[in-house]
Design an enzyme around this catalytic site. Sequence first.
Site, PDB file in Angstrom:
ATOM      1  N   GLU A   1       0.844  -1.195   0.000  1.00 50.94           N
ATOM      2  CA  GLU A   1       0.000   0.000   0.000  1.00 50.94           C
ATOM      3  C   GLU A   1       0.877   1.240   0.000  1.00 50.94           C
ATOM      4  OE1 GLU A   1      -3.188  -0.074   2.921  1.00 50.94           O
ATOM      5  OE2 GLU A   1      -3.336  -2.222   2.692  1.00 50.94           O
TER       6      GLU A   1
ATOM      7  N   HIS B   1      -9.108   9.599   3.235  1.00 54.28           N
ATOM      8  CA  HIS B   1      -8.790   8.508   2.312  1.00 54.28           C
ATOM      9  C   HIS B   1      -9.169   8.989   0.919  1.00 54.28           C
ATOM     10  CE1 HIS B   1      -8.406   4.627   0.461  1.00 54.28           C
ATOM     11  NE2 HIS B   1      -7.940   4.136   1.597  1.00 54.28           N
TER      12      HIS B   1
ATOM     13  N   ARG C   1      -0.829   9.059   1.438  1.00 59.04           N
ATOM     14  CA  ARG C   1      -2.274   9.268   1.320  1.00 59.04           C
ATOM     15  C   ARG C   1      -2.684  10.737   1.238  1.00 59.04           C
ATOM     16  NH1 ARG C   1      -5.160   5.159   5.252  1.00 59.04           N
ATOM     17  NH2 ARG C   1      -4.509   3.562   3.783  1.00 59.04           N
TER      18      ARG C   1
ATOM     19  N   HIS D   1     -11.123   9.776   7.159  1.00 62.66           N
ATOM     20  CA  HIS D   1     -10.802   8.356   7.342  1.00 62.66           C
ATOM     21  C   HIS D   1     -10.181   8.059   8.699  1.00 62.66           C
ATOM     22  CE1 HIS D   1      -9.803   4.319   6.071  1.00 62.66           C
ATOM     23  NE2 HIS D   1      -8.512   4.516   6.251  1.00 62.66           N
TER      24      HIS D   1
ATOM     25  N   ARG E   1      -1.013   9.138   9.035  1.00 59.72           N
ATOM     26  CA  ARG E   1      -0.771   7.720   9.329  1.00 59.72           C
ATOM     27  C   ARG E   1      -0.401   6.936   8.082  1.00 59.72           C
ATOM     28  NH1 ARG E   1      -3.816   3.405   8.687  1.00 59.72           N
ATOM     29  NH2 ARG E   1      -5.839   4.457   8.584  1.00 59.72           N
TER      30      ARG E   1
HETATM   31  C1  SIN Z   1      -7.257   0.891   2.821  1.00 56.87           C
HETATM   32  O1  SIN Z   1      -7.501  -0.298   2.772  1.00 56.87           O
HETATM   33  O2  SIN Z   1      -7.092   1.586   1.837  1.00 56.87           O
HETATM   34  C2  SIN Z   1      -7.201   1.560   4.168  1.00 56.87           C
HETATM   35  C3  SIN Z   1      -6.204   0.937   5.017  1.00 56.87           C
HETATM   36  C4  SIN Z   1      -5.792   1.884   6.114  1.00 56.87           C
HETATM   37  O3  SIN Z   1      -6.482   2.857   6.396  1.00 56.87           O
HETATM   38  O4  SIN Z   1      -4.723   1.683   6.666  1.00 56.87           O
END
Ligand code: SIN
Length: 474
Positions: free
Chosen positions: A111, A227, A274, A331, A366
């Site tokens: 990610e 998010h 993010r 988020h 985060r």
């Molecule tokens: C996601 O699955 O995109 C969110 C995961 C997270 O907030 O760490």
Amino acid sequence: MSAPLIIVGGGIAGLSTALAAAPAPVLLLNRARNSAGAASGMAQGGIAAPIGGGDTPQAHARDTCEAGSHHNDRTVVELLTGEAVAAVNWLQRQGVAFDRDAGGALQLGREGGHDRPRIVHAGGDATGAKVMEALVAAARRAPHIRRRTDVDVDGLLLHGGRACGVHALDADGNAEQIHGCAVVLATGGIGGLFARTSNPADADGNGLALALAAGAALRDIEFVQFHPTALALPGLHSLPLVTEALRGAGARLLDAEGHPLMDGVHPLADLAPRDVVARQVWQACRDGGTWLDARGIGTAFPARFPTVFGACMQHGIDPRLQPIPVAPAAHFHMGGIAVDADGRSSLPGLHAVGEVACNGVHGANRLASNSLLEGVVFGRRLGALLGALPDAGDMQGKCTLALRKSSLDVPRLASLRELMMQAMGPVRSGESLQAALQECSALAAQGWQGALAQVMLEAALRRTQSLGAHFRTD
Ligand code: SIN
């Protein structure tokens, strides 16, 4: 019998704390029935842990601090990443079956902000639901835990400057005082205070409001993570998440003309941190919309990402055949009740853990898949600490009450959410924060959500420089 440890909140942090406190008696208070209101159950990506060959807690810590704009408390970060593998092992012992490859090794996803694949997941993109299922079952089996649902905590009981219980309302509005040896707030985040959120509406900052009413210190509350890819469903408050793991699997963000949105914006493009992606998506949504093209995942989509697939299909979008419309949504709250690495707040007897707490681990933003991890690592730590404390004695009858204000009514709450989305969203300015603060002053007098929004707006105004998720155009 000794007074129980009172834990408010039944998400991953509250449950981990409760389980780790054994054999000390725990009373777990949940606002919703069966932990249904907990954001933990909606988490899709997974749990970051330095499990892969060549990965280390140091590398994980480096990425955590990089994402957090180095506003993180380095010691606490090292605790998190140093305990991550043990946390995953503990979850497996609680019954969580993480996804494995054909050879039996844990599958690792990638990610944004991670320099390598590092995310364990369960049920594809249903990690939060699978973890909650296992922890709720473990808590049901645990003889030291008593669970009560449909309990809305609206105040803290204090004795000699120490938290010694809670004031609560049951589903019929009946009030009661519940005494305990200490209180842990594990009430989650504040996404519900914004017009669009990936959280359940119940994640409305109640725990922060309780701490504020009791005079406990808050920290970094201006840092709210958006998010970039919630499913864009006009008119809805709580939006299904479209996990970042899709971008880890090759999906690309597109603007209204179908051009790749993140090209040339950041070296990591679609997997940039993010906050960077959220700002691009925020602007692109104003310029006509944003889509996530995940068609390349093809026929494997339903098996690999069943939660996203189900949400899309429910709204007539087949992600195998068409790009998914997305928009930013509130988020995660990096800020919260100021606590040390052991979850102690500035108010003796009051502890906080998980998203409602701020021990500095996330800095200004985060890192993906560090939130469930935080809940487990610091929950277990706090539970073990509180479970080993000597009984503080029964303070029944000697307490004073620190009650939060009553709730805003529905129309006022809706206008507050809109105000917060515009002023405290991914892009902020002194002018819009100031205007929102003025509008908020009436709401602050009318309900606790307004009072909480007011202190968040003030904190954002005080931080005049952009940092991480707090981005100011001025
Ligand atoms: C996601 O699955 O995109 C969110 C995961 C997270 O907030 O760490």
